[in-house]
Write a protein that holds these residues in place. Structure first.
Motif, mmCIF file in Angstrom:
data_model
loop_
_atom_site.group_PDB
_atom_site.id
_atom_site.type_symbol
_atom_site.label_atom_id
_atom_site.label_comp_id
_atom_site.label_asym_id
_atom_site.label_seq_id
_atom_site.Cartn_x
_atom_site.Cartn_y
_atom_site.Cartn_z
ATOM 1 N N GLU A 33 0.825 -1.213 0.000
ATOM 2 C CA GLU A 33 0.000 0.000 0.000
ATOM 3 C C GLU A 33 0.857 1.260 0.000
ATOM 4 O OE1 GLU A 33 -2.748 -0.256 3.230
ATOM 5 O OE2 GLU A 33 -4.029 -1.736 2.211
ATOM 6 N N PHE A 34 2.029 1.183 0.625
ATOM 7 C CA PHE A 34 2.974 2.297 0.586
ATOM 8 C C PHE A 34 3.611 2.424 -0.788
ATOM 9 C CE2 PHE A 34 7.427 3.719 1.007
ATOM 10 C CZ PHE A 34 7.221 5.012 1.494
ATOM 11 N N GLY A 35 3.747 1.290 -1.492
ATOM 12 C CA GLY A 35 4.359 1.289 -2.817
ATOM 13 C C GLY A 35 5.594 0.423 -2.923
ATOM 14 N N VAL A 36 5.805 -0.448 -1.935
ATOM 15 C CA VAL A 36 6.963 -1.327 -1.949
ATOM 16 C C VAL A 36 6.738 -2.482 -2.918
ATOM 17 C CG1 VAL A 36 8.259 -3.011 -0.570
ATOM 18 C CG2 VAL A 36 7.696 -0.768 0.395
ATOM 19 N N ARG A 37 7.786 -2.855 -3.646
ATOM 20 C CA ARG A 37 7.766 -4.083 -4.443
ATOM 21 C C ARG A 37 8.755 -5.061 -3.834
ATOM 22 N NH1 ARG A 37 10.572 -6.196 -8.921
ATOM 23 N NH2 ARG A 37 11.674 -4.249 -9.435
ATOM 24 N N ILE A 38 8.283 -6.272 -3.560
ATOM 25 C CA ILE A 38 9.131 -7.298 -2.965
ATOM 26 C C ILE A 38 9.562 -8.278 -4.046
ATOM 27 C CG2 ILE A 38 9.231 -9.208 -1.320
ATOM 28 C CD1 ILE A 38 7.341 -7.665 0.468
#
Length: 422
Positions: free
Chosen positions: A350-355
């Motif tokens: 939701e923050f915009g992190v891609r794992i």
């Protein structure tokens, strides 16, 4: 050449009774034992293969030839990070020759019976080695962690020794497998600091590594037991700026209940008093970039742990990154899946992190980073060190909070940490 004593099974592997692959592997083990002047081989309980990074067709051909010759691991074996994220088609796997061959290398290691954890932090997985066990772990941070924090015994080896050890279950009894070689030789006194966090241990490890050379550091002055994440950060940079394979931390690591025990009841060969000015200098020199804008935040070298992801979740709660900034974290599938179950992944996304899984930041090259990416930031001392050479551009270094603040602002926002001001 040393007089090497071999067991009946060693000799059987050498004469081909256990198959051609085991014979090839044992020949290399024996040759290395002679070079290291070992007089015997020792059983190992576990192998972590670091030669999983695709570095060219030679590295692939060796492993595929061993598989064609019937290679099968004889002890529990895990695989380090690889050069691609096999879980995300189209993101990292372009279908080009490099990606195809990197995938073939991983498949060949699996065919040997190795467990494809594809992680540079094998110590967070179940069934890790136990204190006193002989192992062969590759990957520099994992080697330091195994020797120091777990108290298992492994040397630093080059690629393919790990595979040979997995196929034979044996290594030369030399170096850090010998008790007399495990005592500390460099006494490091650390000043008392308040608010130590992973960034403190990152900087401390980098500083000590530069001074340690071939010595085994004994660190005294740490007042609060470090977390797994802090020890991971310390291990990573000790092995990045120096050739450290092991350290002791008084009253923290298992072979250092006292200063005297860590030093083997003898005087240290050298002493090093850490100062805050030295720590501040390292903090500053880990940043090599000069851009006023930010294109990417990259975290997870070594792989992010569940604790790392939980800390990041608290930092990004209720916030959004700048739309121009890519925020990438590398970790293992094991940690990602656990984080998903706890709702951490959802909050990070939701923050915009891609794992990304399977691979690691130190497998980056210039083709993995957008050509127009200018400012790149990390909280990894290891990536801050290797990154400029890998991706041909400077990198900003900061604490996890700095990375989040910068991702939101779209520009580097780095504050001198509280532990430097205390």
């Amino acid at each position: 050449m040393s007089l090497l004593s071999l067991s009946k099974e060693d000799l059987e592997m050498l004469d081909g009774s256990h198959g051609k692959a085991a014979q090839q592997a044992m020949r290399i083990i024996v040759r290395m034992a002679h070079i290291q002047q070992a007089t015997e081989l020792v059983d190992i309980s576990h192998v972590h293969i670091g030669g999983s990074i695709y570095t060219g067709k030679g590295s692939l051909n060796v492993i595929e030839e061993l598989v064609s010759n019937g290679a099968q691991v004889r002890v529990p074996t895990t695989v380090n990070s690889i050069s691609i994220d096999r879980s995300q088609r189209g993101v990292w796997n372009s279908g080009n020759e490099f990606d195809t061959n990197a995938g073939r290398l991983a498949t060949a290691l699996e065919a040997m019976g190795a467990n494809p954890i594809f992680s540079c932090t094998p110590y967070v997985f179940p069934k890790t080695p136990q204190f006193g066990q002989n192992v062969l772990w590759a990957e520099s941070n994992a080697i330091v962690y195994a020797n120091s924090v777990i108290g298992a015994r492994t040397n630093r080896h080059g690629d393919f020794m790990d595979v040979c050890a997995a196929l034979t279950g044996r290594v030369p009894k030399s170096g850090l497998h010998l008790s007399e070689n495990r005592r500390g030789t460099l006494l490091v006194h650390v000043p008392d600091v308040a608010g130590a966090d992973p960034s403190f241990y990152t900087v401390l490890g980098y500083l000590i590594g530069k001074h340690a050379a071939a010595d085994i550091p004994v660190i005294e002055g740490i007042r609060q037991k470090p977390s797994l994440e802090e020890l991971k950060s310390l291990c990573a940079t000790l092995a990045t700026s120096g050739a450290v394979g092991m350290f002791h931390m008084v009253d923290v690591t298992p072979e250092a209940p006292t200063l005297e025990a860590a030093l083997g009841n003898v005087e240290p060969q050298r002493r090093f008093d850490v100062t805050k000015d030295q720590l501040r200098q390292v903090w500053n020199e880990l940043s090599s970039a000069s851009s006023t804008t930010l294109s990417m935040v990259a975290m997870g070298s070594p792989h992010a742990t569940l604790g790392d992801l939980a800390e990041l979740r608290a930092l990004v709660s209720g916030k959004k990154k700048h739309p121009r900034v890519e925020f990438l974290i590398t970790t293992s599938r094991f940690v990602r899946d656990r984080a998903q179950e706890l709702g951490i992944v959802k909050d990070l996304e939701e923050f915009g992190v891609r794992i990304s899984t399977d691979t690691c930041l130190c497998m980056f090259n210039s083709s993995r980073v957008p050509s127009d990416a200018t400012g790149i930031m990390t909280n990894s001392g290891k990536f801050a060190h290797y990154g400029p050479g890998l991706i041909s551009r400077g990198i900003y270094f900061g604490a996890a909070k700095d990375c989040v603040d910068s991702a939101i602002a779209g520009k580097p926002v780095i504050s001198e940490p509280g532990w430097l001001r205390s």
